[in-house]
Design a protein around this motif. Structure first.
Motif, PDB file in Angstrom:
ATOM      1  N   GLY A 104       0.793  -1.224   0.000  1.00 14.45           N
ATOM      2  CA  GLY A 104       0.000   0.000   0.000  1.00 14.45           C
ATOM      3  C   GLY A 104       0.821   1.266   0.000  1.00 14.45           C
ATOM      4  O   GLY A 104       0.271   2.371   0.021  1.00 14.45           O
ATOM      5  N   SER A 105       2.137   1.165  -0.050  1.00 14.68           N
ATOM      6  CA  SER A 105       2.973   2.363   0.037  1.00 14.68           C
ATOM      7  C   SER A 105       2.791   3.275  -1.180  1.00 14.68           C
ATOM      8  O   SER A 105       2.821   4.494  -1.053  1.00 14.68           O
ATOM      9  N   ARG A 146       0.716   8.427  -3.255  1.00 15.79           N
ATOM     10  CA  ARG A 146      -0.137   9.154  -4.194  1.00 15.79           C
ATOM     11  C   ARG A 146      -1.148  10.024  -3.444  1.00 15.79           C
ATOM     12  O   ARG A 146      -1.385  11.171  -3.808  1.00 15.79           O
ATOM     13  N   ARG A 147      -1.769   9.482  -2.373  1.00 20.51           N
ATOM     14  CA  ARG A 147      -2.718  10.274  -1.588  1.00 20.51           C
ATOM     15  C   ARG A 147      -2.053  11.483  -0.954  1.00 20.51           C
ATOM     16  O   ARG A 147      -2.631  12.562  -0.907  1.00 20.51           O
ATOM     17  N   LYS A 160      -3.010  15.364  -1.646  1.00 25.12           N
ATOM     18  CA  LYS A 160      -3.358  16.254  -0.534  1.00 25.12           C
ATOM     19  C   LYS A 160      -2.491  17.507  -0.556  1.00 25.12           C
ATOM     20  O   LYS A 160      -2.987  18.620  -0.374  1.00 25.12           O
ATOM     21  N   GLU A 161      -1.196  17.334  -0.800  1.00 20.52           N
ATOM     22  CA  GLU A 161      -0.299  18.489  -0.861  1.00 20.52           C
ATOM     23  C   GLU A 161      -0.638  19.377  -2.048  1.00 20.52           C
ATOM     24  O   GLU A 161      -0.552  20.603  -1.955  1.00 20.52           O
TER      25      GLU A 161
END
Length: 73
Positions: A44-45, A50-51, A55-56
């Motif tokens: 899941g890294s 990507r998330r 967000k940034e």
């Protein structure tokens, strides 16, 4: 990928139930589950990275009110 994890947990549970003692069952179950947790975490890294980037990117965008809205008083 989650169906494989669910099947692996089932196998770990059945191996733990078949152990001769409660302590042996707990050790067997944890011995099966810790590698699974590591594999799921490593798998899941890419999604976590990507998330975080999305967000940034959203935080860097300036907030502007929609043009169709009436002016605030």
């Amino acid at each position: 990928m989650y169906i494989i994890a669910i099947a692996w947990i089932y196998v770990a549970l059945m191996a733990a139930v078949g152990a001769e003692s409660i302590v042996g069952g707990i050790m067997t179950f944890s011995g099966f589950i810790f590698p699974l947790a590591l594999i799921l975490w490593l798998g899941g890294s890419r999604a976590r990275r990507r998330r975080r980037a999305e967000k940034e990117a959203l935080e860097d965008q300036p907030v502007t009110p929609p043009e169709d809205s009436p002016p605030s008083r």
